[in-house]
Design an enzyme around this catalytic site. Structure first.
Site, PDB file in Angstrom:
ATOM      1  N   CYS A  32       0.887  -1.056   0.112  1.00 46.95           N
ATOM      2  CA  CYS A  32       0.040  -0.040   0.103  1.00 46.95           C
ATOM      3  C   CYS A  32       0.799   1.234  -0.098  1.00 46.95           C
ATOM      4  CB  CYS A  32      -0.912  -0.238   1.208  1.00 46.95           C
ATOM      5  SG  CYS A  32      -1.603   1.352   1.863  1.00 46.95           S
ATOM      6  N   CYS A  35       0.101   4.034   2.700  1.00 44.10           N
ATOM      7  CA  CYS A  35       0.840   3.531   4.101  1.00 44.10           C
ATOM      8  C   CYS A  35       1.993   3.850   4.128  1.00 44.10           C
ATOM      9  CB  CYS A  35       0.446   1.881   4.216  1.00 44.10           C
ATOM     10  SG  CYS A  35      -1.186   1.332   3.977  1.00 44.10           S
TER      11      CYS A  35
END
Lengths: 107, 308
Positions: A32, A35
């Protein structure tokens, strides 16, 4: 110097639900992109709030049951726990100042 | 007494590939440069697992790796960055005042690269279930819909790319498109039609998103017959277009019908000394390579504007 602690399912109860201080849980995954933008901000907060708030990272690939339990369906998601209860959920990247305000409310 | 604003040669608004490329050029040209970004540096491309069409990376490169490298490169030449939201621009003769949530900055030239964000449909349930079944990024959220049925709303490149990404996870993908043909490029259409997990509902719009803790159903309507029906889905991925981030620029710069900044081939806007680059520019093709190119063009022309 305090750093966010990576935990697995088995440790969640003790590290988050039984914690004496508020806990910010960073739900993330290695694939991700956003993230990876959130991670350094959470690291800075962990230093700023050393001793007052604890910081925990949960990899949703390794701990899917925790993610499901707290309805995490989008990452990055940050959930602030106080006395074992989720008190605030932040979905997506937010600047540090905004996260600080949320932590101040939880303290 | 109000603090006087800090002066820069150039203020760049937005930290995606256009802004970072502009920053590489302006700081390398020894112009004092500040880049202001409201969220995370990198822009929308940080959501892309792999960028396959940026020249020089034959094996593809992660969106975040590409933009982090751009940031390091710009930093090497002295680009300053600040996390703040820009709230307005004031034009005071030669100088422009960029107003932000962390104070005002004065610049000889401004390069606006604020990009765009996913358009929202504005239907009931959309805001309520965002992050709980409603998503604007399949790469980010697809894995939460393993073995579950999902819908993708839209018919352009973004929608079909999302649908194809979701085939890795979802049990079934229904693409809901309001027209009777896709706008996505041929190569994407071919991939989608060949994919047994993808079904397309033509001439159909979504009227409502329903659920309890998270999404469990959507209400759809065929626009030709008026027939309404319900579809059981756990996720709804929205890909109905993009909205340029130009709300604070209305009345200051010329914008086109969708709110994108009108700019010349030199990236000049309707105000001398203000340049635009990347997805925020009218008729942008929304590609990293184009954003980077726009950023370089804007930077070189901003330098010419400053040095006369």
């Amino acid at each position: 110097m305090s750093k966010p602690v990576e935990i697995e399912e088995a440790a969640f109860n003790e590290a988050v639900l039984q914690a004496k201080t508020p806990v910010l849980v960073d739900f993330w995954a290695p694939w991700c992109g956003p993230c990876r933008m959130v991670a350094p901000v959470v690291e800075e907060l962990a230093e700023d709030y050393d001793g007052r708030v604890s910081f925990v990272k949960v990899n949703v690939d390794d701990s899917p049951r925790i993610a499901t339990q707290y309805d995490v369906m989008s990452i990055p998601t940050l959930i602030v726990f106080k006395d074992g209860q989720p008190v605030d959920t932040i979905i997506g990247f937010r600047p540090k100042d905004e996260l600080k305000k949320i932590l101040e409310t939880a303290l | 007494m109000a603090k006087s604003p800090k002066n820069y040669d150039i203020v760049i608004i937005g930290g995606g590939p256009a802004g970072l490329s502009a920053g590489i050029y302006t700081s390398r040209a020894r112009l004092s440069s500040l880049l202001v970004e409201k969220a995370a540096l990198g822009g929308q491309i940080i959501n892309a697992r792999s960028v396959e069409n940026y020249p020089g990376f034959a094996e593809g490169i992660g969106g975040i790796d590409l933009t982090q490298s751009m940031h390091r490169q710009a930093g090497k030449f002295g680009l300053e960055t600040l996390t703040a939201e820009v709230t307005g621009i004031e034009i005071n003769g030669e100088r422009k005042l960029v107003k932000t949530s962390k104070g005002d900055f004065s610049a000889k030239a401004v390069i606006i690269t604020g990009g765009s964000e996913r358009q929202k449909l504005g239907i009931p349930g959309e805001a309520e279930f965002t992050g709980r079944g409603v998503s604007y990024c399949a790469t980010c959220d697809g894995a939460f819909f393993r073995d579950k049925p999902v819908a993708v709303v839209g018919g352009g490149n973004a929608a079909i790319t999302e649908a194809l990404e979701l085939t890795k996870f979802a049990s079934k993908i229904t693409v809901i498109h309001r027209r009777d043909e896709l706008r996505a490029t041929r190569i994407l259409q071919e991939k989608a039609f060949a994919e047994p997990g993808i079904e397309i509902l033509w001439d159909t719009v979504v009227d409502e998103i329903l659920g309890e803790n998270s999404v469990n159903q959507i209400k759809v309507r065929n626009v030709k017959t008026g027939q309404e029906s319900f579809l059981d889905v756990s996720g709804v991925f929205m890909a109905v277009g993009f909205k340029p981030n130009t709300d604070y620029l209305r009345g200051i710069l010329a914008l086109d019908a969708i709110g994108a900044i009108v700019a010349t081939g030199r990236m000049e806007t309707s105000v001398p000394g203000i340049f635009a680059a990347g997805d925020i520019r009218s008729n942008s093709i929304r590609q990293v390579i184009a954003a980077a190119g726009d950023g370089a063009i804007a930077a070189v022309n901003a330098e010419k504007y400053i040095t006369g």
